[in-house]
Every structure is written in structure tokens, then in C-alpha cells.
Design a protein around this motif. Sequence first.
Motif, PDB file in Angstrom:
ATOM      1  N   THR A 188      38.871 -26.509 -45.785  1.00  0.00           N
ATOM      2  CA  THR A 188      39.231 -25.359 -45.372  1.00  0.00           C
ATOM      3  C   THR A 188      40.245 -26.007 -44.239  1.00  0.00           C
ATOM      4  OG1 THR A 188      37.185 -24.458 -45.553  1.00  0.00           O
ATOM      5  CG2 THR A 188      38.407 -24.105 -44.402  1.00  0.00           C
ATOM      6  N   THR A 189      40.772 -24.974 -44.044  1.00  0.00           N
ATOM      7  CA  THR A 189      42.111 -25.438 -43.172  1.00  0.00           C
ATOM      8  C   THR A 189      42.345 -24.021 -42.232  1.00  0.00           C
ATOM      9  OG1 THR A 189      43.709 -27.056 -44.714  1.00  0.00           O
ATOM     10  CG2 THR A 189      44.748 -25.761 -42.204  1.00  0.00           C
ATOM     11  N   LEU A 190      41.868 -24.325 -40.892  1.00  0.00           N
ATOM     12  CA  LEU A 190      42.345 -23.394 -39.540  1.00  0.00           C
ATOM     13  C   LEU A 190      43.452 -23.671 -38.715  1.00  0.00           C
ATOM     14  CD1 LEU A 190      41.053 -21.615 -37.996  1.00  0.00           C
ATOM     15  CD2 LEU A 190      41.102 -23.769 -36.180  1.00  0.00           C
ATOM     16  N   VAL A 191      44.558 -22.035 -39.298  1.00  0.00           N
ATOM     17  CA  VAL A 191      45.775 -21.969 -38.964  1.00  0.00           C
ATOM     18  C   VAL A 191      45.290 -21.517 -37.794  1.00  0.00           C
ATOM     19  CG1 VAL A 191      48.443 -21.256 -39.818  1.00  0.00           C
ATOM     20  CG2 VAL A 191      46.669 -22.310 -40.805  1.00  0.00           C
ATOM     21  N   ILE A 192      46.603 -21.596 -36.199  1.00  0.00           N
ATOM     22  CA  ILE A 192      45.798 -21.718 -35.533  1.00  0.00           C
ATOM     23  C   ILE A 192      47.652 -21.895 -34.459  1.00  0.00           C
ATOM     24  CG2 ILE A 192      45.194 -23.254 -34.101  1.00  0.00           C
ATOM     25  CD1 ILE A 192      43.047 -21.592 -32.681  1.00  0.00           C
ATOM     26  N   SER A 193      47.521 -20.808 -33.821  1.00  0.00           N
ATOM     27  CA  SER A 193      49.029 -20.942 -33.011  1.00  0.00           C
ATOM     28  C   SER A 193      48.856 -21.437 -31.396  1.00  0.00           C
ATOM     29  CB  SER A 193      49.450 -18.803 -32.493  1.00  0.00           C
ATOM     30  OG  SER A 193      50.982 -18.751 -31.631  1.00  0.00           O
ATOM     31  N   GLY A 194      49.773 -21.808 -31.024  1.00  0.00           N
ATOM     32  CA  GLY A 194      49.231 -22.749 -29.645  1.00  0.00           C
ATOM     33  C   GLY A 194      49.763 -21.810 -28.687  1.00  0.00           C
ATOM     34  N   ASP A 195      49.744 -20.376 -28.783  1.00  0.00           N
ATOM     35  CA  ASP A 195      49.523 -19.331 -27.703  1.00  0.00           C
ATOM     36  C   ASP A 195      48.805 -18.648 -27.405  1.00  0.00           C
ATOM     37  OD1 ASP A 195      50.375 -17.566 -29.313  1.00  0.00           O
ATOM     38  OD2 ASP A 195      52.226 -17.306 -28.507  1.00  0.00           O
ATOM     39  N   THR A 196      47.554 -18.794 -28.107  1.00  0.00           N
ATOM     40  CA  THR A 196      45.967 -18.192 -28.107  1.00  0.00           C
ATOM     41  C   THR A 196      45.302 -18.300 -26.926  1.00  0.00           C
ATOM     42  OG1 THR A 196      45.685 -18.693 -29.600  1.00  0.00           O
ATOM     43  CG2 THR A 196      47.219 -16.923 -30.107  1.00  0.00           C
ATOM     44  N   PRO A 197      45.536 -19.415 -25.724  1.00  0.00           N
ATOM     45  CA  PRO A 197      44.315 -19.926 -25.211  1.00  0.00           C
ATOM     46  C   PRO A 197      43.443 -19.184 -24.606  1.00  0.00           C
ATOM     47  CG  PRO A 197      46.442 -18.678 -23.905  1.00  0.00           C
ATOM     48  CD  PRO A 197      46.763 -18.626 -25.492  1.00  0.00           C
ATOM     49  N   LEU A 198      42.765 -17.810 -24.883  1.00  0.00           N
ATOM     50  CA  LEU A 198      41.846 -17.355 -25.268  1.00  0.00           C
ATOM     51  C   LEU A 198      40.698 -17.477 -25.440  1.00  0.00           C
ATOM     52  CD1 LEU A 198      43.268 -14.452 -23.151  1.00  0.00           C
ATOM     53  CD2 LEU A 198      41.444 -16.789 -21.767  1.00  0.00           C
ATOM     54  N   LEU A 199      41.020 -18.067 -27.711  1.00  0.00           N
ATOM     55  CA  LEU A 199      39.981 -18.248 -28.406  1.00  0.00           C
ATOM     56  C   LEU A 199      39.094 -19.225 -27.866  1.00  0.00           C
ATOM     57  CD1 LEU A 199      42.636 -17.420 -31.338  1.00  0.00           C
ATOM     58  CD2 LEU A 199      40.565 -16.631 -30.769  1.00  0.00           C
ATOM     59  N   THR A 200      37.291 -19.109 -28.486  1.00  0.00           N
ATOM     60  CA  THR A 200      36.631 -19.947 -27.679  1.00  0.00           C
ATOM     61  C   THR A 200      36.366 -20.325 -29.485  1.00  0.00           C
ATOM     62  OG1 THR A 200      34.736 -18.799 -28.681  1.00  0.00           O
ATOM     63  CG2 THR A 200      35.663 -18.535 -26.039  1.00  0.00           C
ATOM     64  N   ALA A 201      35.863 -21.264 -29.222  1.00  0.00           N
ATOM     65  CA  ALA A 201      35.130 -22.738 -30.223  1.00  0.00           C
ATOM     66  C   ALA A 201      34.091 -21.906 -30.984  1.00  0.00           C
ATOM     67  CB  ALA A 201      35.211 -24.449 -29.807  1.00  0.00           C
ATOM     68  N   GLU A 202      33.634 -21.092 -30.199  1.00  0.00           N
ATOM     69  CA  GLU A 202      32.684 -20.353 -30.540  1.00  0.00           C
ATOM     70  C   GLU A 202      33.089 -19.644 -31.935  1.00  0.00           C
ATOM     71  OE1 GLU A 202      28.537 -17.765 -29.592  1.00  0.00           O
ATOM     72  OE2 GLU A 202      30.163 -17.815 -28.583  1.00  0.00           O
ATOM     73  N   THR A 203      33.788 -18.504 -31.793  1.00  0.00           N
ATOM     74  CA  THR A 203      34.378 -17.774 -32.376  1.00  0.00           C
ATOM     75  C   THR A 203      34.831 -18.792 -33.742  1.00  0.00           C
ATOM     76  OG1 THR A 203      35.199 -15.838 -30.881  1.00  0.00           O
ATOM     77  CG2 THR A 203      36.518 -16.572 -32.203  1.00  0.00           C
ATOM     78  N   LEU A 204      35.696 -19.956 -33.087  1.00  0.00           N
ATOM     79  CA  LEU A 204      36.355 -20.564 -34.262  1.00  0.00           C
ATOM     80  C   LEU A 204      35.236 -20.783 -35.323  1.00  0.00           C
ATOM     81  CD1 LEU A 204      38.917 -22.468 -32.467  1.00  0.00           C
ATOM     82  CD2 LEU A 204      39.841 -20.338 -33.646  1.00  0.00           C
ATOM     83  N   ASP A 205      34.231 -21.353 -35.045  1.00  0.00           N
ATOM     84  CA  ASP A 205      33.201 -21.980 -35.939  1.00  0.00           C
ATOM     85  C   ASP A 205      33.030 -20.807 -36.606  1.00  0.00           C
ATOM     86  OD1 ASP A 205      32.900 -24.546 -35.305  1.00  0.00           O
ATOM     87  OD2 ASP A 205      31.275 -24.218 -33.072  1.00  0.00           O
ATOM     88  N   LEU A 226      41.433 -14.078 -39.200  1.00  0.00           N
ATOM     89  CA  LEU A 226      40.554 -13.220 -38.138  1.00  0.00           C
ATOM     90  C   LEU A 226      41.038 -12.025 -36.927  1.00  0.00           C
ATOM     91  CD1 LEU A 226      38.621 -13.846 -35.482  1.00  0.00           C
ATOM     92  CD2 LEU A 226      40.133 -15.044 -34.516  1.00  0.00           C
ATOM     93  N   THR A 227      40.261 -11.431 -37.510  1.00  0.00           N
ATOM     94  CA  THR A 227      41.100 -10.136 -36.234  1.00  0.00           C
ATOM     95  C   THR A 227      40.627  -9.411 -34.772  1.00  0.00           C
ATOM     96  OG1 THR A 227      38.906  -8.448 -37.780  1.00  0.00           O
ATOM     97  CG2 THR A 227      40.993  -8.834 -38.705  1.00  0.00           C
ATOM     98  N   ALA A 228      40.524  -8.290 -34.514  1.00  0.00           N
ATOM     99  CA  ALA A 228      39.611  -7.736 -33.626  1.00  0.00           C
ATOM    100  C   ALA A 228      40.145  -6.171 -33.497  1.00  0.00           C
ATOM    101  CB  ALA A 228      40.336  -8.423 -32.467  1.00  0.00           C
ATOM    102  N   ASP A 229      39.800  -5.258 -32.544  1.00  0.00           N
ATOM    103  CA  ASP A 229      40.299  -3.581 -32.642  1.00  0.00           C
ATOM    104  C   ASP A 229      40.612  -4.081 -31.314  1.00  0.00           C
ATOM    105  OD1 ASP A 229      39.919  -1.540 -33.316  1.00  0.00           O
ATOM    106  OD2 ASP A 229      38.212  -0.979 -31.680  1.00  0.00           O
ATOM    107  N   ALA A 230      41.916  -3.222 -31.208  1.00  0.00           N
ATOM    108  CA  ALA A 230      42.601  -2.985 -30.006  1.00  0.00           C
ATOM    109  C   ALA A 230      42.997  -2.078 -29.587  1.00  0.00           C
ATOM    110  CB  ALA A 230      44.032  -3.840 -30.837  1.00  0.00           C
ATOM    111  N   ALA A 231      43.243  -1.492 -28.026  1.00  0.00           N
ATOM    112  CA  ALA A 231      42.747  -0.200 -27.980  1.00  0.00           C
ATOM    113  C   ALA A 231      44.185   0.201 -27.706  1.00  0.00           C
ATOM    114  CB  ALA A 231      42.100   0.360 -26.743  1.00  0.00           C
TER     115      ALA A 231
END
Length: 462
Positions: A96-113, A129-134
Motif C-alpha cells: 500500500t502506498t500513501l501519497v501525501i502533499s508536503g504542504d498539508t502540515p495539519l494532517l495527523t498520524a491518527e488520520t493517516l492510520d 482522503l476527503t473532507a466536508d468543506a463549508a
Amino acid sequence: MENRYAIILAAGKGTRMKSKLYKVLHPVAGKPMVEHIINRVIETKPTEIVTIVGHGAEMVQEQLGERSQYVLQAEQLGTGHAVMQAAQFLEGKQGTTLVISGDTPLLTAETLDHLIEYHQGKQASATILTADAADPTGYGRIIRDHVGIVDRIVEQKDATDEEARVTEINTGTYCFDNEKLFEALKKIGTDNAQGEYYLTDIIEILKADGEIVAAYQTKDFEESLGVNDRMALAEANRLMRARINRQHMVNGVSFIDPDSTYVDADIEIGSDTVIEAGVQLQGNTKIGEDCLIGAHSRIVDSQIGDGVKVYASVIEESIVKNAADIGPYAHLRPQAEIGERVHIGNFVEVKKATIGADTKVGHLTYVGDAILGKDINVGCGVVFVNYDGKNKHQTIIGDNSFIGSASNLIAPLTIGEHAITAAGSTITDDVPVNGMGIGRARQVNKADFAKKFPYLNDSLKD
């Protein structure tokens, strides 16, 4: 356990930052954004990490060191093109490969796990990985079919009006079946508004091949923040510092005004310590228990013991031991070591000096390149004259000595234990144990001299 890999996208210059510093190296809570990312990625225990570098490649590599392998994306042709560069390390490997941007510093290890576990549980070929945005403006939209299955990702510039109203957004973080990722990368093209290789196009390719594509929605939209300009950088700092302060409070630290207190990542603070408003704790700093860090103090790369009180002062690369008190308006410069129960008063500057237990340096004094013993009293306005214009020299003062006010101590100099310097002296020679050094001219009074002094002359005639 299945092999895990990670690809960190860190090649962009970040033109909207309008900065000479490359985007992923801009600090959030005292650390470059990419440093936050690699630390969280490491917590997911990957077998290999590959960082895609471009602009500022050498600086990014210097920051991350041997924690990652590196591939240069010499030409910036999109996120899909960036991931293609990792093929030399990862293509053909199972896992399994995680692809992540270097400009998203607020992501937590818990969320990635959770993302990785969800991906593996669904046996998906890709999980977004999605999110609901206002306000989803600027983000790619997650387009689902009539039963809620992910159909595709549409970028803002390519979205129809209906698609633009969708509030579920792509955070730019994904999990892939590694082998299928690199197979699909060979099929993507540049038929889009930007003329780039979009990584998001892989979703449609995998769907067309009958593969399972899933989406895991994080509960915290704030984690998805991507930093592309100075406004987003300020917001990322605000959110990260709020998270840091909240965790310290959970651990038993009191913040008088958390919103105006700035604590870097990885700072250690002991329980029952009180942090007042406007405090800045930076770098590799550790604060002990039962301390008071007074309003508007700044402490950088320093170790503070238990029961220490700091009032409106600056401490840099120094050590302050238990029960000492500093300030107000003191400045400890690098290599100051302050002993237990030492008092450093207002407008005192200490540099490259060790001050022994119970010594008092009350006010308006400079202590540089010195070793002071225990239980010494240093009077007001004392200057340790350590610099001869070319070299720095050291002053040594023995235990239980008394340094009179306005003494100038001309280094190199040794003052013995239980010794005294007379107030107003310029001390150029060593003072022996139990001795007193006096270095001043004998006072001579001139009778009626004031009548000749121009400033007073007119007033004395009246």
C-alpha cells in the motif's frame, strides 16, 4: 503485515507564497511544513519513503536527511507526473502506498492510520482522503454516483456549476495499491484545463478497469488545509498552535490566554506550570514543573528547571536550574547557565557565563565570558569587560564574594572567595581570597569651583 510505502510531494516552488523560501520549507509552529509531514508519515511505519523534490531540492534534502529517498522532478508537469518519478524505487512492489502533499502540515498520524486501515479493509485499489468543506472553493470535488460510490474527482477549473456546489472535497492525500498505481500512471494524459498530468485521473482509470475506489472522510476539515499562500500559512499556524496549546492544557499546564500564546511543536512543559499571555516558546525548549513564564517572555532552545519564574525576559540557548528567577527585562544569551535559586534581575544581560547557586545579579549588569561561584552578590551597574577589541577573555569569581556597584571587571581576571570590589572600581588585577580590590582615584573637592562652571554660573549670580 503488508508493506507500506509513502510518497511525499515536495517539488513545487509555491509561486503564490511570493517568497525566496520554497513552499514546503515555510514553518508552521516552528517547523517546516515538510518536517511535520515526514514525522506523521514515519508514525505510520512505512517500509520506504520517497520524497519528490524540485525547486529547492537541496534544501529539502538537507531538512529531511536520511529519513527519505529522493527523486528530482526537474519539470513541473502536475501531481501525476510527480508520482511517476517514484517508479524507480517503487514500481512493481506489492503493498500500500500513501501519497501525501508536503504542504498539508495539519494532517495527523491518527488520520493517516485510519485512512490506510480503511483502504485495506475495503480491499480498494485507491482510497481518497476527503473532507466536508463549508466553502469548497479551490478544492477538487468528490463526485459520487446515485448510490454514493465514488465516481471521479473534478478539479475546480474543470467543474461544472453543479459539480462546483459539491462540498465533499479531495484533500490531496491518497492510498493506492502500489502495483496498480504505477500501472494506471502509464495511462493518464494531459487533456484538462491545466495541460498537466493529474493524479486524480487515476481514479477514473481504475474505475474503468473495474477496480474498487473508496473514500475515507476525515471528521476534522481543518486537517485538510493545504498551504498555498501567506493567508493559508497564517491559518495553519493558528490551528496548529491551538492544537498544541490544547494538548498542553490536557497535560496539566495552565494558559492564561491560549490564543495569544505561541508554543512550537515538540516543546515540553511540566505540570502545574503557568504560561501567561504573549509568551513565545520556541525550538528545542523544555520547561519544568511548577514554573511561571510571565507575559511576553521569549524562550528559545533552552532548558528551564522546576519552580523557575521568568518575567518578561528573553532566554536563548541557555540553562536555568530549579527555583531561579529571571527578570523582568533580562536577556540570557547563548551558553548562559543559571544555577539553583539564582536571581537575575531587571535589565541584566548574561552571555556564555555560569552562575552558581544562590548568587544574585540584581540589575543593570552585563555578565559575559564568566564563571561565578555560589552565594555572590553582584551590585548594580557592574560590567564584565570581556572584549579587548580582538579577543574575548574570562572572569572567574569565587564563592561568597561581593562585587560593588558600578565595578568594571577587566578580563582576564580572577577574584577569590570572600573577596570584595569597592563600588565604582575598575579592577584590572586579580583580587586574592578575603581581599578587597579598589581601583578608583582618590576624591578631591575644589572649593567654589561651581562658580566657574558655565552651566551653573548664571544661576549662582542671582
